[in-house]
Design a protein around this motif. Structure first.
Motif, short mmCIF file in Angstrom:
data_model
loop_
_atom_site.label_atom_id
_atom_site.label_comp_id
_atom_site.label_asym_id
_atom_site.label_seq_id
_atom_site.Cartn_x
_atom_site.Cartn_y
_atom_site.Cartn_z
N VAL A 1 52.30 38.34 42.91
CA VAL A 1 53.45 38.51 43.81
C VAL A 1 53.99 37.12 44.12
N ASP A 2 55.26 36.95 43.82
CA ASP A 2 55.78 35.61 43.73
C ASP A 2 57.11 35.48 44.46
N LEU B 1 56.47 38.49 52.70
CA LEU B 1 55.36 38.38 51.74
C LEU B 1 54.09 39.06 52.25
N ILE C 1 52.18 42.22 50.55
CA ILE C 1 50.79 42.16 50.07
C ILE C 1 49.98 43.33 50.64
N ALA D 1 49.13 35.73 45.13
CA ALA D 1 50.39 35.71 45.88
C ALA D 1 50.73 34.30 46.32
N ALA E 1 45.30 39.20 49.72
CA ALA E 1 45.40 38.46 48.45
C ALA E 1 44.01 37.97 48.03
#
Ligand code: 5GP
Length: 363
Positions: free
Chosen positions: A125-126, A135, A139, A153, A170
């Motif tokens: 996940v970027d 973010l 997640i 991530a 993460a």
């Protein structure tokens, strides 16, 4: 106003101190390690080098070459779900691949399609700014949907945020803001942190809560990758070092150069010599070029945070990968690390002002 006085270092500011070692040869070192994660119950074995999920390096062709050497690839986001599923279906070692995702609803839908195929368990996940509130929420959502997935991530550059991302689901935090070879974030925004110091702080924080880090960006030569592992990175992500190869994405072009040499046609006539060289495009994923190519144009409220370069064509990537792994093995014998995992334990660094003698050029 608060200013952190601690000196912040990049890879070029340090060198590794050699140490007396019981290792007689490079063949005695093990550049693979077993990775056991905080949340994902499946262990992985490999060498933690990851091809960046850029359109030019996270390609199927690069992935095939990386996995042969037990190296990883984060596939780029611009393949369709169906293209990814078709590739995974016919590929033997999907454990070396990450499927990439942004944090929008459309990204989640696409990720769901790929994950439901059952061919892959690793997710990257970027987002450019990992401090965004979206973010952590994303997640959590991904962890809830796939409790056994391996989730990487990022990107962040501070220990506190690494801990937050890991505690929220993460397994690996991707660290690095602004060190990339085609990144212009620091120029545009003034934000960023030298990558070597980022890795040291983030690795310490992540390991403290049972997570891992991936050092993303800023490696220019195999020695930088060695320094990154020694500073505590569990994985190191590479863009520029893998760009410009046969398996990389990006358009090819030819350029012609007039050289100083002349060729005689007969006693009285001569012609100048022309040299033709091949180049391959490499571009930042936030560059205007990428926005136009992949998103049909750049939105007015955004500015380009990446650039486009034309790299001299480098041929098949295998040679570059073997050169990198050779460098890592040699580094390990110099510092007396028998296993990849031992590198930080065996490492002592010198702070330096100059690390290379460039009298005959930079190569
Ligand atoms: P490199 O190995 O080329 O030094 O760095 C690769 C990393 O640069 C990528 O994994 C990604 O995190 C970052 N990157 C790629 N494209 C861009 C861009 O356009 N802007 C910024 N800020 N970073 C980029």
């Amino acid at each position: 106003m608060r200013i952190y006085d601690d000196i912040q270092l990049d890879y070029c500011d340090v060198l590794l101190r050699p140490k007396r070692s019981a290792l007689a040869s490079r063949s005695e070192v093990d550049i693979e390690r077993e990775y056991v994660f905080k949340w994902c119950p499946t262990a992985l074995k490999g060498t933690g080098v990851i091809a960046a999920n850029m359109a030019t390096t996270g390609t199927f062709e690069i992935a095939q070459e990386m996995q042969k050497l037990h190296l990883f690839t984060a596939l780029h986001k611009h393949y369709t779900a169906q293209e990814i599923i078709d590739f995974l279906k016919n590929n033997k070692d999907n454990q070396f691949l990450f499927v990439s995702s942004g944090v929008s609803d459309a990204d989640f839908e696409k990720l769901t399609q790929v994950m439901q195929s059952g061919f892959i368990n690793n997710i990257c996940v970027d987002v450019a700014n990992g401090y965004s509130p979206y973010l952590i929420g994303y997640i959590k959502k991904v962890r809830q949907a796939w409790p056994n997935a391996l989730i990487m991530a990022g990107n962040v550059v501070t220990g506190d945020m690494c801990e937050d991302l890991i505690l929220n689901g993460a397994d690996i935090v991707k660290v690095g803001i602004g060190p990339g070879s085609v990144c212009t974030t620091r120029k545009l925004t003034g934000v960023g942190r030298p990558q070597f110091s980022t890795v040291i702080e983030c690795a310490d924080a992540a390991h403290g809560v049972g997570g891992m880090i991936c050092a993303d960006g800023g490696c220019t030569v195999p020695g930088d990758v060695c320094k990154s592992f020694c500073a505590g990175a569990d994985f190191v992500m590479l863009g520029g070092m893998l760009a410009g190869h046969a398996e990389s994405g990006g358009e090819m072009c030819e350029k012609h150069f007039q050289t100083a040499e002349v060729n005689f046609i007969d006693d009285k006539t001569c012609a100048m010599a022309i040299e033709t060289k091949q180049y391959k495009k490499f571009y930042g994923m936030s560059s205007e070029y990428a926005q136009e190519k992949h998103y049909g144009g750049m939105k007015k409220y955004r500015a380009s945070e990446g650039k486009v370069v034309e790299l001299p064509y480098r041929g098949p990537i295998e040679h570059t990968l073997l050169h990198l792994l050779g460098g890592m093995r040699s580094c390990m014998t110099y510092i007396g690390a028998k296993r990849l995992k031992d590198m930080p334990k065996c490492a002592t660094f010198y702070r330096v002002n100059r690390q290379l003698n460039t009298i005959f050029g930079n190569e």
